[in-house]
Design an enzyme around this catalytic site. Structure first.
Site, PDB file in Angstrom:
ATOM      1  N   ARG A   1       0.897  -1.053  -0.180  1.00  0.00           N
ATOM      2  CA  ARG A   1      -0.158   0.000  -0.029  1.00  0.00           C
ATOM      3  C   ARG A   1       0.727   1.119   0.052  1.00  0.00           C
ATOM      4  O   ARG A   1       1.617   1.505   0.970  1.00  0.00           O
ATOM      5  CB  ARG A   1      -0.915   0.059   1.253  1.00  0.00           C
TER       6      ARG A   1
ATOM      7  N   HIS B   1      -2.869  10.917   0.610  1.00  0.00           N
ATOM      8  CA  HIS B   1      -2.238  10.599   2.006  1.00  0.00           C
ATOM      9  C   HIS B   1      -1.580  12.197   2.519  1.00  0.00           C
ATOM     10  O   HIS B   1      -0.309  12.079   2.705  1.00  0.00           O
ATOM     11  CB  HIS B   1      -1.175   9.469   1.939  1.00  0.00           C
TER      12      HIS B   1
ATOM     13  N   GLU C   1      -7.086   8.336   6.450  1.00  0.00           N
ATOM     14  CA  GLU C   1      -7.296   9.292   7.540  1.00  0.00           C
ATOM     15  C   GLU C   1      -7.597  10.649   7.435  1.00  0.00           C
ATOM     16  O   GLU C   1      -7.157  11.562   7.762  1.00  0.00           O
ATOM     17  CB  GLU C   1      -6.102   9.290   8.449  1.00  0.00           C
TER      18      GLU C   1
ATOM     19  N   ASN D   1      -7.262   2.248   9.669  1.00  0.00           N
ATOM     20  CA  ASN D   1      -6.050   2.370  10.494  1.00  0.00           C
ATOM     21  C   ASN D   1      -6.069   2.202  11.915  1.00  0.00           C
ATOM     22  O   ASN D   1      -7.215   3.193  12.300  1.00  0.00           O
ATOM     23  CB  ASN D   1      -5.214   3.557  10.255  1.00  0.00           C
TER      24      ASN D   1
ATOM     25  N   TYR E   1      -4.351   1.919  15.881  1.00  0.00           N
ATOM     26  CA  TYR E   1      -2.903   1.980  16.703  1.00  0.00           C
ATOM     27  C   TYR E   1      -2.959   1.719  18.134  1.00  0.00           C
ATOM     28  O   TYR E   1      -2.099   1.189  18.824  1.00  0.00           O
ATOM     29  CB  TYR E   1      -2.023   3.264  16.846  1.00  0.00           C
TER      30      TYR E   1
ATOM     31  N   TRP F   1       5.986  13.258   9.870  1.00  0.00           N
ATOM     32  CA  TRP F   1       4.995  14.588   9.867  1.00  0.00           C
ATOM     33  C   TRP F   1       5.841  15.653  10.919  1.00  0.00           C
ATOM     34  O   TRP F   1       6.944  15.801  11.112  1.00  0.00           O
ATOM     35  CB  TRP F   1       3.781  14.137  10.426  1.00  0.00           C
TER      36      TRP F   1
END
Ligand SMILES: *[C@@H]1O[C@H](CO)[C@@H](O)[C@H](O)[C@H]1NC(C)=O
Ligand SMILES: *[C@@H]1O[C@H](CO)[C@@H](O)[C@H](O)[C@H]1NC(C)=O
Ligand SMILES: *[C@@H]1O[C@H](CO)[C@@H](O)[C@H](O)[C@H]1NC(C)=O
Ligand SMILES: *[C@@H]1O[C@H](CO)[C@@H](O)[C@H](O)[C@H]1NC(C)=O
Ligand SMILES: *[C@@H]1O[C@H](CO)[C@@H](O)[C@H](O)[C@H]1NC(C)=O
Ligand SMILES: *[C@@H]1O[C@H](CO)[C@@H](O)[C@H](O)[C@H]1NC(C)=O
Length: 494
Positions: free
Chosen positions: A103, A148, A193, A333, A335, A451
């Protein structure tokens, strides 16, 4: 809608009772035979080549080049993993780990330098053709994310996602992507996201373009959702029949656990938290409108603040229909987990609007990311919540992973523990609870530009920090390789 909410309330009680939080029974079973494994990356985090071969500037180029820098270590993604030049090494890594798919995301401004389809950058097209062809030649299926987080700067200059005109440019970009790559790409993700795009970028302002506004965050979400609908319907109308692929959206969500599961107000607050997080994006895609709990709370708060209209915009019947059912699969997604308590808040915006406060237990093992603690049982609860809330949709886990620091080096035992326990909870969700999950994607193939945390904030699989950008396998690589090859957890030999 009120029946829906009470059903969701019951789901919370059921989930809290069913699964012990310290569930230590490891499930030694395999995943279904058609289950697939992959790694994920994002263009800005790995490609580098920020101005190479005709690429246009995007909002992360602009953001990271600001002085003073908004990035923790002043770093940029100008070079990152240099995948623009080293993509064959990435393909080698993927092959060596035995993945079924990869991906990755397309950089919009590498393909359309000014964001519009007036100019197509052939060298950008060539780059993705080379990558896609190399993947296929090595038996790895490409799974492509259109967005993204790297909006062309020209479109931010006229307001970015909160400006509705952007949606037509996104549709034009999607058409180019489907036309040029759709003969080989059969899995399309419109957005990665969207929550982070809008809340971090336009609400909290910690991500590009660095805007802090309670209203712009909701406007951004509204236009991201419309853009998703346009791109989904375009694929359905003009490409699906000839290309035979699937299109969906990736929504990020933690699990929200009531601090006190025996307190109905806590249970309700946790339900609000997961609905504000996941439902903000998924309810429009599955049901054609925002969750009623958001509508009620945000309308009331906007009114009491004296706003002329609610800061949560509305879909008219046209957009409601375009959105309703705009998915072939749901990307997730996941976490971590947060604890939730109710709190009457007056701070305007997505956080205050939901009347909750969330935090993490100090007892949960930490990672290198301030927001990521290890809570494997939360994954199973979220997967069950999604199953019940949306009618057991086809689900692809499009990201899951654990961050550590340079200090761990290649000895990333924490990552191995995380992957083992999270994937085992996913296995329980499939084999014991009947969740319709068909793919799992580890984040991320390699250390990359994290980021606002920069280059050193959080590291993932395969080494990176050396200036030569070696792709050194960490210990977790052999663990994942075996997991993928075994397709699960065969009983250990006695
Ligand atoms: C773990 O669960 C068991 C029951 O399954 C319980 O007896 C025990 O107290 C729990 N431990 C913790 C730390 O919550
Ligand atoms: C980042 O740059 C600022 C000057 O803009 C400087 O004061 C600071 O020490 C730098 N931080 C790091 C981690 O290099
Ligand atoms: C929105 O974008 C259009 C161009 O696409 C521009 O003409 C308009 O001024 C923008 N609106 C705002 C509020 O910036
Ligand atoms: C560019 O986008 C417009 C509007 O969506 C569309 O009519 C036109 O066909 C597109 N051009 C190309 C080359 O795709
Ligand atoms: C969404 O579609 C479903 C099934 O077609 C339908 O029952 C429902 O009323 C639609 N919702 C809206 C808001 O139009
Ligand atoms: C929030 O306000 C309502 C109405 O005034 C009150 O009933 C409730 O107890 C308050 N909740 C909290 C957590 O303070």
């Amino acid at each position: 809608m009120s029946t829906k909410i009470s059903i969701v309330g019951l789901v919370f009680v059921a989930l809290s009772l069913t699964f012990a939080q310290n569930d230590t029974d490891f499930l030694y079973e395999n995943f279904p035979e058609d289950f697939e494994w992959g790694f994920a990356t994002a263009s800005y985090q790995i490609e580098g080549g920020w101005d190479a071969d005709g690429k246009g500037e995007n909002i992360w180029d602009e953001f990271t080049h600001r002085i003073p820098s908004p990035i923790k270590d002043n770093s940029t993604g100008d070079v990152a993993c240099d995948s623009y030049h080293n993509y064959m090494q990435d393909v080698e890594l993927l092959k060596n780990t035995g993945v079924n798919f990869y991906r990755f995301s397309l950089s919009w401004s590498r393909i359309l330098p000014d964001g519009t389809n007036r100019t197509i950058n052939q060298r950008g097209i060539d780059y993705y053709n080379k990558l896609i062809n190399a993947l296929i030649a090595n038996g790895i299926e490409p799974m492509v994310t259109l967005y993204h987080w790297d909006l062309p700067q020209t479109l931010q200059a006229v307001g970015g996602w909160p400006n509705e005109t952007v949606i037509h440019h996104f549709e034009g970009y999607a058409r180019i992507a489907y036309s040029y790559f759709g003969d080989r790409v059969k899995k399309w993700i419109t957005f990665n996201e969207a929550f982070v795009v809008c809340q971090q970028g336009y609400g909290d302002g910690v991500h590009a373009p660095g805007i802090s506004s309670p209203v712009q965050s909701y406007d951004c979400a509204h236009n991201v959702l419309k853009s998703h609908a346009l791109a989904y319907r375009l694929y359905e109308r003009e490409f699906k029949e000839s290309q035979g692929g699937e299109c969906g959206i990736t929504i990020d969500c933690g699990w929200y656990e009531p601090e006190d599961p025996n307190n109905p107000a806590h249970v309700e607050a946790a339900e609000r938290a997961v609905t504000f997080k996941h439902g903000w994006y998924a309810f429009p895609v599955f049901f054609g409108d925002y969750p009623s709990v958001m509508r009620t709370l945000i309308d009331a708060k906007s009114q009491s603040e004296g706003l002329l209209e609610s800061r949560l915009p509305s879909f008219d019947s046209y957009w409601s229909q375009q959105l309703n059912g705009s998915w072939d699969f749901l990307g997730l997604n996941h976490y971590t987990t947060e604890l939730v308590v109710p709190e009457n808040r007056t701070d305007p915006g997505w956080r205050g609007d939901q009347n909750t406060r969330t935090y993490q237990s100090e007892e949960w093992p930490p990672s290198a990311s301030f927001w990521l603690r290890v809570v494997p049982w939360g994954f199973r609860k979220l997967l069950n919540w999604i199953k019940i809330t949306y009618g057991n949709p086809l689900l692809y886990v499009t990201e899951n992973g654990f961050s550590d620091t340079d200090a761990e080096g290649v000895n990333d035992q924490g990552r191995i523990d995380y992957y083992r326990d999270y994937t085992n909870n996913m296995l329980k969700a499939i084999n014991l609870d009947g969740c319709n999950i068909k793919k799992y994607t580890a984040w991320s193939l390699m250390d990359n530009f994290e980021w606002a945390e920069g280059l050193t904030g959080a590291l993932w699989c395969h080494y990176y920090t050396d200036p030569a950008r070696p792709r050194t396998p960490k210990m977790s690589q052999s663990f994942l390789k075996k997991l993928f090859a075994d397709n699960g957890f065969p009983l250990p030999k006695q």
